[in-house]
Each structure stands twice: as structure tokens, then as C-alpha cells.
Design a protein around this motif. Structure first.
Motif, PDB file in Angstrom:
ATOM      1  N   LYS A   1      47.477  30.902  25.763  1.00 12.82           N
ATOM      2  CA  LYS A   1      48.078  32.266  25.635  1.00 12.82           C
ATOM      3  C   LYS A   1      49.347  31.791  24.629  1.00 12.82           C
ATOM      4  O   LYS A   1      49.738  32.437  23.451  1.00 12.82           O
ATOM      5  N   ASN A   2      49.979  31.064  25.524  1.00 15.13           N
ATOM      6  CA  ASN A   2      51.515  31.173  25.221  1.00 15.13           C
ATOM      7  C   ASN A   2      52.008  29.687  24.312  1.00 15.13           C
ATOM      8  O   ASN A   2      53.217  29.738  24.725  1.00 15.13           O
ATOM      9  N   LYS A   3      50.959  28.753  24.006  1.00 17.83           N
ATOM     10  CA  LYS A   3      51.252  27.255  23.705  1.00 17.83           C
ATOM     11  C   LYS A   3      52.822  27.181  23.066  1.00 17.83           C
ATOM     12  O   LYS A   3      53.948  26.275  22.674  1.00 17.83           O
ATOM     13  N   LEU A   4      51.807  28.146  21.192  1.00 13.28           N
ATOM     14  CA  LEU A   4      53.106  28.286  20.812  1.00 13.28           C
ATOM     15  C   LEU A   4      54.601  28.217  20.899  1.00 13.28           C
ATOM     16  O   LEU A   4      55.551  27.342  20.708  1.00 13.28           O
ATOM     17  N   ARG A   5      54.536  29.481  21.418  1.00  9.52           N
ATOM     18  CA  ARG A   5      55.892  30.345  22.149  1.00  9.52           C
ATOM     19  C   ARG A   5      56.555  29.157  22.907  1.00  9.52           C
ATOM     20  O   ARG A   5      57.932  29.043  23.070  1.00  9.52           O
ATOM     21  N   LEU A   6      55.687  28.520  23.947  1.00  7.54           N
ATOM     22  CA  LEU A   6      56.815  27.882  24.650  1.00  7.54           C
ATOM     23  C   LEU A   6      57.027  26.442  24.042  1.00  7.54           C
ATOM     24  O   LEU A   6      57.625  25.917  24.684  1.00  7.54           O
ATOM     25  N   GLN A   7      56.460  26.193  23.180  1.00  8.96           N
ATOM     26  CA  GLN A   7      56.524  24.462  23.102  1.00  8.96           C
ATOM     27  C   GLN A   7      58.485  25.122  22.059  1.00  8.96           C
ATOM     28  O   GLN A   7      58.945  24.360  22.131  1.00  8.96           O
ATOM     29  N   HIS A   8      57.954  26.220  21.451  1.00 11.51           N
ATOM     30  CA  HIS A   8      59.307  26.364  19.821  1.00 11.51           C
ATOM     31  C   HIS A   8      60.120  26.436  21.432  1.00 11.51           C
ATOM     32  O   HIS A   8      61.794  25.427  20.838  1.00 11.51           O
ATOM     33  N   GLU A   9      60.252  27.907  22.491  1.00  9.52           N
ATOM     34  CA  GLU A   9      61.206  27.225  23.420  1.00  9.52           C
ATOM     35  C   GLU A   9      61.827  26.203  23.943  1.00  9.52           C
ATOM     36  O   GLU A   9      62.984  26.141  24.276  1.00  9.52           O
ATOM     37  N   SER A  10      61.200  25.937  24.249  1.00 13.33           N
ATOM     38  CA  SER A  10      61.225  24.630  24.787  1.00 13.33           C
ATOM     39  C   SER A  10      62.531  23.339  24.105  1.00 13.33           C
ATOM     40  O   SER A  10      62.493  22.148  24.387  1.00 13.33           O
ATOM     41  N   SER A  11      61.593  23.326  22.825  1.00 11.24           N
ATOM     42  CA  SER A  11      61.580  22.455  22.123  1.00 11.24           C
ATOM     43  C   SER A  11      63.685  22.639  21.525  1.00 11.24           C
ATOM     44  O   SER A  11      64.266  21.609  20.537  1.00 11.24           O
ATOM     45  N   VAL A  12      63.972  23.509  21.312  1.00 13.57           N
ATOM     46  CA  VAL A  12      65.705  23.598  20.983  1.00 13.57           C
ATOM     47  C   VAL A  12      66.767  24.057  21.841  1.00 13.57           C
ATOM     48  O   VAL A  12      66.150  24.610  22.941  1.00 13.57           O
TER      49      VAL A  12
END
Length: 177
Positions: A99-110
Motif C-alpha cells: 500500500k505504501n510502496k511508492l511513498r516509502l521508496q520516495h522517502e527513502s531515496s532522498v
């Protein structure tokens, strides 16, 4: 808090960190445990601290956040005890991650951080990651803390655009030679 419950929470943390290919922040881990009412914030923090102390996870702290990754020892521990995590709990974790994959990836990428130097200016560290791969790292010296904070805030919003610009400018210059 009984030892069995604490062990269960620690295994759940290891499972979550093993299920992703990027670090998770303290707030991301807390989001899962607290939203699903598995435990309290303070119990979760104690479990995280115990895992770091036991070298089962590693922590990377910046001014604004702490990020965690599972260590090789943590992976081995999880491999031995993963069957101790109930399947319904694993399902909850998988749903959360999905459910939170995109948000988690974005938050972790920056990643951003800054610190004051011996010269009384500020050193700003900026990173852009894709999964566990470092795409770009910039270290900038700036004259004051306000500028350092502004750069960190802007990087969080514009890192992808800046990275694309840098690549196109560097490749364009090479092609024109």
C-alpha cells in the motif's frame, strides 16, 4: 512487557527491513507498528535500540531522521526464526509495504543533512538513491544555517529534476567535444 512479545516485535522489525531493498526511517517503522496497534511507541523504540546494540540492524542518523537497514547478522537471525512470526502478521506487513510502496521508496531515496564546520560555515550533504544504489551525492559548503536548511528542503522537492539536469548537462558537454 514479556520477553516473548519483545522478541516478536524484534522479529517483525527484521522482517520489515528485510522485505525492502532500501532503509526505512524510524517514522516509517513506527507508522506500521502504531497504525496497526501492535505496540506502543516506547516499546518499539526499545526493540529498535536492542536490535542496533545486537548489530542485527544498522542505523544511519541525520539531523532530521534515523534510517535503519538489516545487517547480515540480522538476515541470518531472521532466517532461523522467521517461522515464529504469525502468517497474519506477515500479511499485515506485506499489505503495509504494498500500500505504501511508492511513498516509502520516495522517502527513502532522498537524503539530506547538514552540519557546522570548524570554519563556522555549514556543510550540506545531499543524496539521491534508487533502492540501495547511490545515484548522486553532493556535498556543498554554505555560509549559514538558513541556506543549509533551504537547500535540504529544496533537495527533497527537486532532487529528481536536479539529477536529470546534471546528467543531461554532463552528457551534452561530452557530446559537443
Amino acid at each position: 512487557m514479556n520477553t516473548e512479545a519483545l522478541t516478536q516485535y524484534k522479529l517483525m522489525i527484521l522482517y520489515l527491513l528485510h522485505s525492502v531493498s532500501y532503509p526505512l526511517s524510524n517514522s516509517q517503522l513506527s507508522g506500521f507498528f502504531l497504525d496497526n496497534e501492535y505496540t506502543t511507541y516506547f516499546t518499539l523504540q526499545q526493540c529498535i535500540s536492542d536490535l542496533v546494540e545486537a548489530h542485527l540492524i544498522s542505523s544511519h542518523q541525520s539531523r532530521s531522521t534515523t534510517r535503519y537497514e538489516i545487517s547480515d547478522e540480522g538476515k541470518q537471525t531472521l532466517q532461523f526464526f522467521e517461522n515464529e512470526i504469525p502468517s497474519i502478521v506477515k500479511d499485515d506487513m506485506e499489505q503495509f509495504l504494498s500500500k505504501n510502496k511508492l511513498r516509502l521508496q520516495h522517502e527513502s531515496s532522498v537524503y539530506t543533512d547538514y552540519s557546522q564546520t570548524d570554519k563556522q560555515d555549514f556543510s550540506v550533504q545531499l543524496e539521491l538513491r534508487e533502492s540501495s544504489s547511490l545515484l548522486c551525492r553532493l556535498d556543498l559548503d554554505v555560509p549559514d544555517e538558513e541556506i543549509a536548511q533551504a537547500i535540504c528542503k529544496a533537495w527533497k522537492k527537486k532532487s529528481g529534476k536536479i539529477y536529470s539536469f546534471l546528467l543531461s548537462e554532463l552528457v551534452e558537454d561530452e557530446e559537443n567535444k
